[in-house]
Scaffold this motif. Structure first.
Motif, short mmCIF file in Angstrom:
data_model
loop_
_atom_site.label_atom_id
_atom_site.label_comp_id
_atom_site.label_asym_id
_atom_site.label_seq_id
_atom_site.Cartn_x
_atom_site.Cartn_y
_atom_site.Cartn_z
N ILE A 1 0.96 -1.10 0.01
CA ILE A 1 0.05 0.06 0.08
C ILE A 1 0.92 1.07 0.13
O ILE A 1 0.55 2.22 -0.80
CB ILE A 1 -1.02 -0.04 1.07
CG1 ILE A 1 -2.03 -0.99 0.95
CG2 ILE A 1 -1.65 1.55 1.36
CD1 ILE A 1 -2.79 -1.41 2.29
N TYR B 1 0.80 4.19 -2.79
CA TYR B 1 0.63 5.38 -2.61
C TYR B 1 1.84 6.17 -3.09
O TYR B 1 1.66 7.52 -3.80
CB TYR B 1 0.69 5.84 -0.96
CG TYR B 1 0.56 7.08 -0.86
CD1 TYR B 1 -0.58 7.99 -0.90
CD2 TYR B 1 1.56 7.71 -0.16
CE1 TYR B 1 -0.80 9.12 -0.31
CE2 TYR B 1 1.56 8.99 0.36
CZ TYR B 1 0.56 9.81 -0.03
OH TYR B 1 0.48 11.19 0.64
N GLY C 1 1.52 6.33 -6.89
CA GLY C 1 0.50 7.46 -7.28
C GLY C 1 0.95 9.11 -7.08
O GLY C 1 0.73 10.05 -8.24
N ALA D 1 0.53 2.27 -9.46
CA ALA D 1 -0.11 2.54 -8.24
C ALA D 1 -1.36 1.58 -8.02
O ALA D 1 -1.70 0.87 -6.85
CB ALA D 1 -0.65 4.18 -7.90
N ASN D 2 -2.36 1.55 -9.01
CA ASN D 2 -3.57 0.59 -8.93
C ASN D 2 -2.97 -1.05 -8.84
O ASN D 2 -3.58 -1.83 -7.97
CB ASN D 2 -4.15 0.74 -10.30
CG ASN D 2 -5.01 2.19 -10.18
OD1 ASN D 2 -5.05 2.81 -9.15
ND2 ASN D 2 -5.46 2.64 -11.16
N MET E 1 -2.07 -1.73 -5.31
CA MET E 1 -2.80 -1.61 -4.52
C MET E 1 -4.03 -3.06 -4.70
O MET E 1 -4.40 -3.29 -3.72
CB MET E 1 -3.98 -0.54 -4.92
CG MET E 1 -3.37 0.95 -4.28
SD MET E 1 -2.90 1.05 -2.57
CE MET E 1 -2.45 2.56 -2.52
N GLU F 1 -12.18 1.39 -6.83
CA GLU F 1 -11.79 2.03 -5.67
C GLU F 1 -10.61 0.98 -5.04
O GLU F 1 -10.69 0.72 -3.87
CB GLU F 1 -12.95 2.33 -4.78
CG GLU F 1 -14.07 3.26 -5.15
CD GLU F 1 -13.60 4.57 -5.08
OE1 GLU F 1 -12.44 5.00 -4.33
OE2 GLU F 1 -14.37 5.37 -5.73
N TYR F 2 -9.67 1.23 -5.58
CA TYR F 2 -8.46 0.43 -5.33
C TYR F 2 -7.90 0.43 -4.05
O TYR F 2 -7.55 -0.30 -3.20
CB TYR F 2 -7.34 0.21 -6.43
CG TYR F 2 -7.88 -0.01 -7.89
CD1 TYR F 2 -8.42 -1.33 -7.90
CD2 TYR F 2 -7.73 0.89 -8.63
CE1 TYR F 2 -8.62 -1.48 -9.49
CE2 TYR F 2 -8.40 0.76 -10.07
CZ TYR F 2 -8.94 -0.75 -10.38
OH TYR F 2 -9.42 -0.70 -11.79
N TRP F 3 -8.01 1.86 -3.83
CA TRP F 3 -7.28 2.24 -2.43
C TRP F 3 -8.18 1.91 -1.21
O TRP F 3 -7.74 1.20 -0.40
CB TRP F 3 -6.96 3.80 -2.35
CG TRP F 3 -7.02 4.22 -1.11
CD1 TRP F 3 -8.11 4.92 -0.36
CD2 TRP F 3 -5.72 4.51 -0.15
NE1 TRP F 3 -7.65 5.34 0.89
CE2 TRP F 3 -6.29 5.23 1.09
CE3 TRP F 3 -4.42 4.22 -0.44
CZ2 TRP F 3 -5.30 5.41 2.16
CZ3 TRP F 3 -3.67 4.48 0.47
CH2 TRP F 3 -3.92 5.10 1.90
N GLU F 4 -9.54 2.04 -1.35
CA GLU F 4 -10.35 1.52 -0.39
C GLU F 4 -10.30 0.16 -0.13
O GLU F 4 -10.33 -0.41 1.04
CB GLU F 4 -11.64 1.82 -0.77
CG GLU F 4 -12.14 3.29 -0.90
CD GLU F 4 -12.23 4.07 0.55
OE1 GLU F 4 -12.10 3.13 1.48
OE2 GLU F 4 -12.40 5.21 0.71
N VAL G 1 -7.07 -0.80 1.67
CA VAL G 1 -7.07 -0.40 3.05
C VAL G 1 -7.97 -1.44 3.95
O VAL G 1 -7.60 -1.51 5.11
CB VAL G 1 -7.46 1.03 3.05
CG1 VAL G 1 -7.48 1.61 4.63
CG2 VAL G 1 -6.19 1.93 2.50
#
Length: 641
Positions: free
Chosen positions: A46, A50, A53, A61-62, A65, A107-110, A113
């Motif tokens: 992650i 980040y 990105g 970045a994607n 993630m 929503e790859y970050w969500e 996480v």
């Protein structure tokens, strides 16, 4: 000749011994720290995603993630699939759906996480839950592994479970005692904390009983094994504690049934939210934050912590249901003999009206020595300290009255008023007044007549335990409303003991069936009743009570089977401790459940008000689970009754 290796042989590379050793060590490290490594690996991905990105590399970045989501989420998904095969929809399924949905909508970050936080939460939960089981693990570490036995005249060392009953076990200073048995030779100070919770070592000598799992701190013992392997007291304690930590309380069963319907309901509400709002992220957030994780764990973690603490203090609580009932005790019924008193009668007073005390006691002991009555032993022991007891002849027992015999040609009678009346020996008024005074003081006065006259009286009483003196006040402080004493003794003795101890009620001359009836009467008053006894003679009363508590019964099978709570040591001060711990456990569970419900309610409001997003919702959810566990861990340090 040359031969080619088979396909199976060629598939396995030959590695040096050192390489295999390193491989095994790596495998062991992975098993021990896999949750931590997965969590750290996911967090690192992650972080890299980040940074990618921020550097303007969106594809990298994607991708990072998604890798983080797969690393942290693959076990979650596997667990969810296994549960679904048994038609169980749990938190793993909700998190998997949320991560999958977030990934699909970009929503790859969500997604990363959420799975990372869930993985971190699982790791921290495992660590904290492991601490709650520390008391049980410490007990397990006390299990003896080897024993030194004498076989065919030589000393051999064998695994503890291979010792046979009847064999002689040699125990030196610093050794763990591997069997239950009787000391036949030697003296030693034995630490019995693992069994009874006693903090100070107990001196053991020939004739004394020792328990497996205790420690010889100084001295040397030779013990004849009576119970070995899985039959020892220590092994049965371990089994009971393990079963207790798995047994569910009524509130726990209710919460689990609630979660079984609640979780599918939340999925339906999330789906409906999406259909109405067309906001996929909102629906997924609702799916995650409404998980009943903290609610489901609220009860079992408290029970594990409490039963572990109790076991460390020599108190066995046979599961969550009994712990829950003990927390609601409002009346405590205690047997007198052996519970409130020491169960060892002693000569408290000697009164002589004729002749000398020494002559009277020696002649009385000569007759009583042939009797098996419990009151005979203290009289004989007192006489033996004065001189040699003469032989007696023509011994006779008069049930309910006393005994007679001939010593040096004189008839000796030892007993109560009825024995004297049947022999037509007059009991003067001053003697009658003395007897009445002794009985009022809680002592049994035995008359001694030599020839046709009463020479004196020997007052015998079972001493009240030191810790019984403030027992009633401590029980009241723990929330008990009524403390009742039951005894088979006469009214005067019972009244004296009850008055000294401050009992709310007492009943004298009670037979076993009378004790059961007394308990039923208290239950009809709407009180949750605990019966405290020795676990053998009081078995019917223990079974009739809401909570049966047996005390001072290390090694007693009947107590282990009959009672709901077992106080291994012969100390009454463990009783208010056990009740107090149960009360605190109930409060702890109520705190956990209330907190878990409030957190879910607040998060739901936050989601509806667009103040809580998927990642922060998961963070708060996992934090609530950890707080519930940490609150339960406070029970591990509970000490006072």
């Amino acid at each position: 000749m040359f031969s080619f290796p088979s396909q199976r042989e060629s598939a396995v590379p030959v590695a040096p011994v050192g390489g295999l050793f390193r491989l095994e060590r790596l495998r062991a490290l992975w098993v021990a720290y896999d949750k931590l490594m997965i969590t750290l690996g996911s967090g690192l991905l992650i972080l890299l995603g980040y940074l990618a990105g921020r550097l303007g590399w969106p594809a990298a970045a994607n991708g990072l993630m998604v890798l983080a989501t797969l690393l942290a989420g693959y076990r979650v998904a596997a667990s969810a699939w296994q549960a679904l095969r048994f038609r169980v929809v749990g938190i793993n399924a909700l998190v998997t759906l949320a991560a999958l949905g977030a990934t699909i909508i970009g929503e790859y970050w969500e997604a990363a996480v959420v799975t990372f936080l869930f993985s971190l939460g699982n790791y921290l939960e495992a660590r904290t839950m492991d601490k709650t089981r520390a008391a049980l693990r410490k007990l397990m570490e006390l299990a003896p592994q080897v024993a030194r036995v004498r076989r065919e005249g030589t000393e051999v060392e064998v695994p503890a479970e291979e010792v046979e009953p009847g064999e002689l076990v040699l125990i030196r200073a610093g050794d763990k005692i591997p069997v239950d048995g009787r000391v036949v030779r030697g003296r030693a100070a034995v630490n019995q904390a693992a069994i009874t919770g006693e903090s100070l070592p107990v001196q053991k000598e020939p004739g004394d009983y020792v328990f497996s799992g205790t420690m010889n701190e100084s001295g040397y013992l030779e013990v004849e094994a009576e119970r070995t392997g899985e039959e020892t007291t220590f092994a049965r304690i371990m089994q009971l504690v393990e079963e207790a930590q798995e047994e569910k309380a009524r509130i726990q069963r209710w919460l689990e049934n609630f979660a079984r319907y609640y979780t599918p309901g939340i999925m339906a509400v999330s789906a409906l939210t999406y259909l109405v709002t067309r906001d996929a992220l909102l629906a997924l957030t609702l799916l995650v934050i409404a998980c009943p994780g903290a609610l489901v764990i609220a009860t079992p973690v408290s029970i594990v912590a409490a039963t572990g603490n109790a076991a460390r203090h020599g108190v066995l609580i046979k599961g969550g249901e009994h712990l829950e009932k003990a927390g609601r005790i409002r009346a405590v019924v205690l047997d007198k003999t052996g519970t409130l008193t020491r169960g060892r009668p002693l000569v408290r007073k000697v009164r002589v009206w004729r002749g000398s005390e020494k002559e009277m006691l020696l002649k009385a002991a000569a007759v009583e020595k042939l009797s098996g009555h419990p009151l005979a032993k203290p009289l004989v022991e007192r006489a033996e300290s004065l001189g040699k007891i003469p032989p007696a002849e023509n011994f006779q027992v008069y049930p309910g009255c006393g005994v007679t015999g001939t010593v040096d040609g004189e008839i000796i009678r030892v007993g109560n008023r009825r024995l004297m009346q049947e022999a037509s020996i007059p009991v003067p008024v001053d003697v009658e007044n003395y007897l009445a005074g002794e009985e009022s003081a809680g002592r049994t006065a035995v008359l001694v007549a030599i020839g046709e006259e009463i020479w004196g009286a020997v007052s015998i009483a079972d001493g009240i335990r030191d810790e019984a003196k403030n027992l009633v006040s401590r029980l009241k402080a723990a929330g008990v409303r009524k403390v009742v004493m039951l005894t088979g003794d006469n009214q005067r003795v019972a009244r004296a003991v009850a008055r000294e101890l401050g009992m709310d009620e007492y009943q004298a001359e009670v037979l076993p069936e009378g004790k059961v009836e007394a308990i039923r009467r208290l239950k009809q008053e709407g009180l949750v009743v605990a019966m405290v006894g020795d676990g053998i003679n009081d078995a019917p009363a223990l079974a009739a009570a809401d909570v049966g508590i047996a005390m001072g019964v290390a090694g007693t099978d009947v107590a282990m089977e009959t009672a709901d709570i077992v106080l291994m040591s012969d100390r009454l001060d463990k009783l208010p401790y056990a009740i107090g711990l149960s009360r605190q456990t109930l409060k702890n569970i109520q705190q956990n459940v209330t907190f878990a419900i409030l957190v879910v309610a607040v998060l739901l409001l936050g989601v509806m008000g667009k103040k809580v997003v998927l990642a922060s919702g998961m963070l708060i959810h996992e934090a609530s689970v950890l707080l519930v566990i940490l609150n339960a861990m406070r029970l591990m340090s509970y000490r006072n009754g």
